[in-house]
Design a protein around this motif. Structure first.
Motif, PDB file in Angstrom:
ATOM      1  N   ALA A  77     -14.599 -13.091   6.926  1.00 36.01           N
ATOM      2  CA  ALA A  77     -15.125 -14.171   7.767  1.00 36.01           C
ATOM      3  C   ALA A  77     -14.571 -15.525   7.354  1.00 36.01           C
ATOM      4  CB  ALA A  77     -16.651 -14.191   7.683  1.00 36.01           C
ATOM      5  N   MET A  79     -15.817 -19.346   7.828  1.00 31.85           N
ATOM      6  CA  MET A  79     -17.042 -20.038   8.233  1.00 31.85           C
ATOM      7  C   MET A  79     -16.912 -21.548   8.034  1.00 31.85           C
ATOM      8  SD  MET A  79     -20.009 -21.534   6.867  1.00 31.85           S
ATOM      9  CE  MET A  79     -20.737 -20.735   5.427  1.00 31.85           C
ATOM     10  N   CYS A 168     -20.948  -9.874   7.006  1.00 34.60           N
ATOM     11  CA  CYS A 168     -19.568  -9.777   6.543  1.00 34.60           C
ATOM     12  C   CYS A 168     -19.559  -9.503   5.049  1.00 34.60           C
ATOM     13  CB  CYS A 168     -18.794 -11.058   6.854  1.00 34.60           C
ATOM     14  SG  CYS A 168     -19.595 -12.551   6.271  1.00 34.60           S
ATOM     15  N   MET A 171     -16.125 -14.006   2.638  1.00 36.98           N
ATOM     16  CA  MET A 171     -16.153 -15.199   3.483  1.00 36.98           C
ATOM     17  C   MET A 171     -15.421 -16.340   2.791  1.00 36.98           C
ATOM     18  SD  MET A 171     -19.625 -17.143   4.666  1.00 36.98           S
ATOM     19  CE  MET A 171     -19.823 -16.517   6.319  1.00 36.98           C
ATOM     20  N   SER A 173     -15.148 -20.496   3.011  1.00 36.07           N
ATOM     21  CA  SER A 173     -15.793 -21.677   3.579  1.00 36.07           C
ATOM     22  C   SER A 173     -15.546 -22.866   2.662  1.00 36.07           C
ATOM     23  CB  SER A 173     -17.288 -21.369   3.755  1.00 36.07           C
ATOM     24  OG  SER A 173     -17.920 -22.437   4.406  1.00 36.07           O
ATOM     25  N   TRP A 393     -25.275 -16.494   2.874  1.00 35.49           N
ATOM     26  CA  TRP A 393     -24.547 -15.219   2.893  1.00 35.49           C
ATOM     27  C   TRP A 393     -24.543 -14.589   1.508  1.00 35.49           C
ATOM     28  CZ3 TRP A 393     -23.777 -18.450   6.938  1.00 35.49           C
ATOM     29  CH2 TRP A 393     -23.621 -17.869   8.200  1.00 35.49           C
ATOM     30  N   THR A 398     -22.846 -11.080   0.398  1.00 35.69           N
ATOM     31  CA  THR A 398     -21.464 -11.409   0.766  1.00 35.69           C
ATOM     32  C   THR A 398     -20.806 -12.191  -0.377  1.00 35.69           C
ATOM     33  OG1 THR A 398     -22.097 -11.583   3.093  1.00 35.69           O
ATOM     34  CG2 THR A 398     -20.048 -12.659   2.463  1.00 35.69           C
ATOM     35  N   VAL A 400     -18.690 -15.109  -1.217  1.00 32.95           N
ATOM     36  CA  VAL A 400     -18.311 -16.337  -0.507  1.00 32.95           C
ATOM     37  C   VAL A 400     -17.481 -17.219  -1.430  1.00 32.95           C
ATOM     38  CG1 VAL A 400     -19.143 -18.339   0.770  1.00 32.95           C
ATOM     39  CG2 VAL A 400     -20.480 -16.234   0.767  1.00 32.95           C
TER      40      VAL A 400
END
Ligand SMILES: [Zn+2]
Length: 453
Positions: A77, A79, A168, A171, A173, A393, A398, A400
């Motif tokens: 992902a 984000m 997901c 990720m 971000s 998340w 997840t 991240v």
């Protein structure tokens, strides 16, 4: 010019439009649907149809998922968020909502936090899919509302109420990608962990009375001021090692400074010393080595000639991984004047510290893309002090990471000055690097995953 063959030009125009949409989140509301619509229209040009989801009208989140071909593959992902913080009374050198291109830089609120990434992720996502898609796993793009006010209309709501839509495994971000220079060379920060947030309201009471006869009065305003003074005595244990040591090594200008910063005996003095010349570095090192507390709001009284009956302060506490609210509250209670008989403590918000796997396919892919783009730089995992939407998340399992490839000018000092600051701007060269990263990441990520990471 406006064709899929000119992704960099599209990126510049997309970022300009997002800035001009001025989705200012003042905590009371925000019109993120404007930017969700801009992004939806952008994807439509590639034949991709995003899904708009809003908890209340006007505050759309945009979600776009392209299914993968292998059910066992992870979901990757991208984000970003579309809201920005308000512009205060400070004077900018260019219109904060003009999105002007001046001397190779795009100006405007959100140019660094984080419309630059929201935009480059969008173009990278579309270009990656066009060139290499579909991928083994799902590819997910999420543009969120309400990041700047705790995600009640964005991340928090979506991860609570629409998990299947936003689920997901990995990720990318905010916050990361800025460069740190030291005697060992150049590092690019990747956020792998976030401090916890504990927002507390401490209230005290007094006895109301007329301001003309204060003799012997219990003045709540005076009490809260004393409480504020005592909160300065709130000391958190200093924890070096781990991510702190890695940051100290990356930021030190010479071997001696590196040793001093890591030393349990000289570390504090070394921090003070470098704060004189490198304030941003010193503040980051300080925040990485301990939990912190900062008073954000002080309230008391409503009329000049009345002795206030109640007063309060709001305390912003950021907790290191491993520390919890259960340990924090007794420590505050133990301070004079802050015991249960003297003060009330209300927890306005609590979110524990979160962290992600510091290795794995996404870190491997990112490290190799960084090496190719900036051969002199290495990836530096860092602990982020500010709260981002990534934590919602991480809470769900997840991994991240806060990262993008930035322009060479984006030092930690510059990044920390521009984010939520005046004259926020990003270089087109930096945007192009960021676009390159997001365009190439999916292919590289799934390749690393295929290699067993
Ligand atoms: Zn942000």
């Amino acid at each position: 010019l406006n064709t899929p063959s000119d992704p960099a030009g599209r990126l510049v125009r997309l970022l300009q439009e997002l800035i001009r949409n001025a989705c200012v989140n003042d905590g009371a509301g925000c019109a993120e649907s404007r930017s969700a619509a801009t992004l939806a229209a952008f994807f439509r040009e590639y034949g991709l149809e995003g899904r708009l989801l809003a908890r209340v009208s006007g505050r759309d989140n945009l979600i776009l998922r392209i299914p993968g071909t292998d059910p066992s593959a992870p979901t990757l992902a991208f984000m970003g968020h579309t809201d920005v913080v308000p512009v205060g009374a400070e004077l900018w050198d260019h219109d904060p909502f003009g999105g002007e291109l001046v001397d190779g830089e795009i100006w405007g609120r959100g140019a660094v936090d984080m419309l630059n990434m929201t935009a480059s992720q969008a173009v990278g996502f579309a270009e990656a899919f066009r060139a290499h898609g579909p991928f083994p796993g799902d590819l997910l793009y999420i543009a969120l509302a309400d990041e700047e006010a705790s995600g009640h209309y964005g991340a928090r709501w979506l991860t609570d109420e629409h998990w299947d839509t936003v689920a997901c495994d990995c990720m990318v971000s905010e916050i990361g990608g800025y460069f740190i220079e030291g005697y060992r060379g150049r590092s690019a920060a990747v956020g792998v962990a976030e401090k916890g947030v504990a927002w507390l309201r401490i209230s005290v009471r007094g006895t109301p009375g007329h301001g003309s006869m204060p003799f012997g009065a219990a003045n709540a305003a005076e009490r809260i001021c004393r409480a504020a003074q005592r909160l300065k005595k709130l000391r958190f244990p200093v924890q070096r090692g781990g991510l702190y040591d890695a940051l100290a090594s990356a930021a030190a200008l010479n071997r001696r400074e590196e040793l001093l910063l890591k030393s349990p005996f000289f570390g504090e003095r070394a921090l003070k010393k470098i704060s004189a010349t490198r304030n941003g570095v010193a503040r980051s090192l300080h925040a990485a080595s301990r939990s912190t507390a900062s008073i954000g709001i002080l309230r008391g009284g409503s009329k000049i000639n009345m002795i206030p009956e109640e007063a309060s302060l709001d305390l912003d506490v950021r907790l290191l991984p491993g520390e919890t609210l259960d340990e924090l509250l007794p420590r505050i209670r133990a301070l004079p004047g802050l015991g249960p008989a003297d003060a009330e403590i209300e927890v306005l918000e609590y979110f524990p510290p979160t962290s992600s796997n510091p290795s794995g396919a996404l870190m491997e892919a990112t490290a190799s893309l960084l090496r190719e783009s900036c051969p002199d730089a290495r990836l530096l995992p860092v602990l982020t002090g500010g709260a981002t939407d990534g934590r919602f998340w991480r809470r769900k399992g997840t991994d991240v990471y806060g990262f993008t490839l930035s322009g060479d000018e984006m030092s930690m000092e510059r990044f920390s000055t521009l984010i939520h600051g005046r004259n926020e701007r990003v270089s087109v060269a930096g945007l192009e690097r960021s676009l390159d990263y997001f365009t190439r990441l999916p292919e590289r990520f799934f390749r690393e995953w295929g290699n067993g990471y």
